[in-house]
Design an enzyme around this catalytic site. Structure first.
Site, PDB file in Angstrom:
ATOM      1  CB  CYS A 213      -0.907  -0.002   1.222  1.00 13.64           C
ATOM      2  SG  CYS A 213      -1.902   1.495   1.402  1.00 13.64           S
ATOM      3  CB  CYS A 216      -0.594   2.345   5.662  1.00 11.12           C
ATOM      4  SG  CYS A 216      -1.221   0.705   5.158  1.00 11.12           S
ATOM      5  CB  CYS A 229      -4.576  -1.071   1.911  1.00  9.28           C
ATOM      6  SG  CYS A 229      -3.576  -1.251   3.418  1.00  9.28           S
ATOM      7  CB  CYS A 232      -4.544   2.472   5.716  1.00  8.78           C
ATOM      8  SG  CYS A 232      -4.247   2.427   3.931  1.00  8.78           S
ATOM      9  CG  ASP A 350      20.525  -1.107 -12.761  1.00  6.45           C
ATOM     10  OD1 ASP A 350      20.595  -2.269 -13.209  1.00  6.45           O
ATOM     11  OD2 ASP A 350      20.283  -0.853 -11.575  1.00  6.45           O
TER      12      ASP A 350
END
Length: 424
Positions: A213, A216, A229, A232, A350
């Site tokens: 999430c 949170c 979620c 929260c 990268d």
């Protein structure tokens, strides 16, 4: 929901003909000269250096150029250039458009694009994710389209949640209508700080950057097309617009058919978002989608070209989410596939993201790898258990392919090299 209805045609712009102050005019002229010198020297279009020169002479130039336009900003990890092109085509139903159609999406490139605005009514601007908040402050957009966020250019871009937080903070207090993908939790969290949000159910094929999430840090639950979620209670917002098969559903529940020439589910999602954006400016969904159906390629993407006596379709894929969507375009008969990866600064140096791509989806296709980092890609394919051939360049790669139209998939600078090669 604010901004979710389909408005009627908006009034003609009252300011498209206003002139720039002397300092801004001088900066624009100097930028054009610098761009022309760059082109003559064979260093590309000159849009970036031209914009840098212009901004050095007038740091407020971007704001001054945008002041005379109704602006749409488009930002995402994938699909920015295509969606910008689709929105621009839709808005041309109401008036002239200026756009950074070739993808120069940082402030210098955007400044160069807007410097050629002429009598345009609309500015449709693709913006790099890192620069969205600062560009929005400068240009005071009427609308902002947010499509998706996923890992990309790991050496230069912030972690995806950090980008979402940057968007969330930057969009707080912005007057623009935000048109946002309700199916991407990172985008939904970022957009939820805005005062006026139009939610679009545009889908999300790549989910590996949104299992926690963003609000949170709890575990995200993703049953079917939903997400929430449990800790929260942050959850998928209810969309006003939706992609449903080959139709776009508007806020009134009407279904508008699309007949895109651009391939794939991702482009249908881009068109659904574009229709929602166009509606903010008074363009009816049928008109918008009809105009989008004329777009066959975007900056070389999806072009089918003749090269060395063969047909190649050129496809751009820059990161794991993009490769996933691109692989869906070549399902079916085992067409030969050329894969090319570079790791220059414009690509991100990268290449660890190669290990996040499910190359197993190419099983059964004859594969040839090329590009600057062809050996990195070869190792990845070998671990995936795929058979392949390594080639030094595009000509060798094409020669190694069996009969049939070739699908040529490349990341950013490798794609540009393909385009140069096929043009001779």
């Amino acid at each position: 929901m604010p901004g979710s209805s389909v408005p009627g045609p908006d009034a003609p712009s009252q300011h498209s003909g206003e002139s720039l102050p002397p300092r801004a005019k001088f900066a624009v002229t100097a930028g054009r000269v610098a761009a022309a010198v760059s082109r003559r020297a064979g260093r590309g279009s000159g849009s970036v250096i031209g914009g840098r020169v212009a901004l050095r002479l007038d740091p407020d130039l971007l704001a001054k150029l945008a002041r005379h336009l109704d602006v749409v900003l488009v930002s995402a990890t994938n699909g920015k250039t295509t969606t910008t092109r689709l929105i621009a085509e839709a808005l041309r139903a109401n008036g002239q458009v200026v756009s950074n159609a070739l993808g120069a999406n940082m402030p210098a490139g955007i400044t160069s694009a807007l410097a050629g605005r002429g009598s345009a009514r609309y500015g449709v601007i693709e913006v790099d994710e890192k620069y969205l908040a600062s560009v929005a402050r400068d240009v005071a957009p009427k609308a902002i389209a947010l499509l998706n966020l996923s890992r990309d250019q790991l050496d230069r871009a912030a972690e995806t949640r950090m980008l979402a937080e940057r968007w969330r903070e930057g969009l707080a207090g912005i007057e623009a209508t935000v048109i946002a993908n309700a199916d991407d939790p990172l985008v939904a969290w970022a957009a939820s700080s805005s005062r006026d949000v139009v939610w679009v159910a545009a889908g999300q094929a790549w989910k590996d950057d949104a299992w926690s999430c963003p609000s949170c840090g709890g575990v995200m639950h993703r049953p079917g097309d939903d997400w929430y979620c449990a800790e929260c209670h942050f959850r998928r917002p209810r969309p006003a617009w939706a992609l449903h098969g080959d139709h776009v559903i508007d806020p009134a529940g009407s279904a508008w058919p699309m007949s895109l020439r651009l391939p794939g589910r991702a482009n249908k999602a881009n068109a659904a978002t574009s229709a929602a954006v166009a509606a903010v400016f008074g363009v009816h969904p049928k008109v918008a989608l009809d105009r989008m159906s004329t777009v066959a390629a975007v900056a070389g993407r999806y072009d089918v070209v003749e090269y060395a006596g063969r047909q190649l379709r050129l496809l751009l894929a820059k990161n794991p989410a993009g490769w996933l969507e691109t692989f869906t375009l070549i399902d079916g008969p085992p067409a030969p596939v050329i894969l090319s990866v570079n790791a220059l600064s414009a690509d991100g140096t990268d290449t660890s993201w190669l290990w996040d791509v499910d190359y197993g989806r190419l099983a059964g296709h004859p594969i040839v790898v090329t590009g600057q980092r062809r050996l990195d890609l070869a190792v990845r394919l070998d671990v995936a258990g795929l058979r392949f051939t390594v080639a030094e360049n595009l000509a060798q790669a094409v020669a190694a392919c069996p009969p049939g139209r070739i699908e040529a998939i490349a990341n950013y600078t490798a794609f540009q090299q393909f385009r140069r090669d096929v043009r001779g």
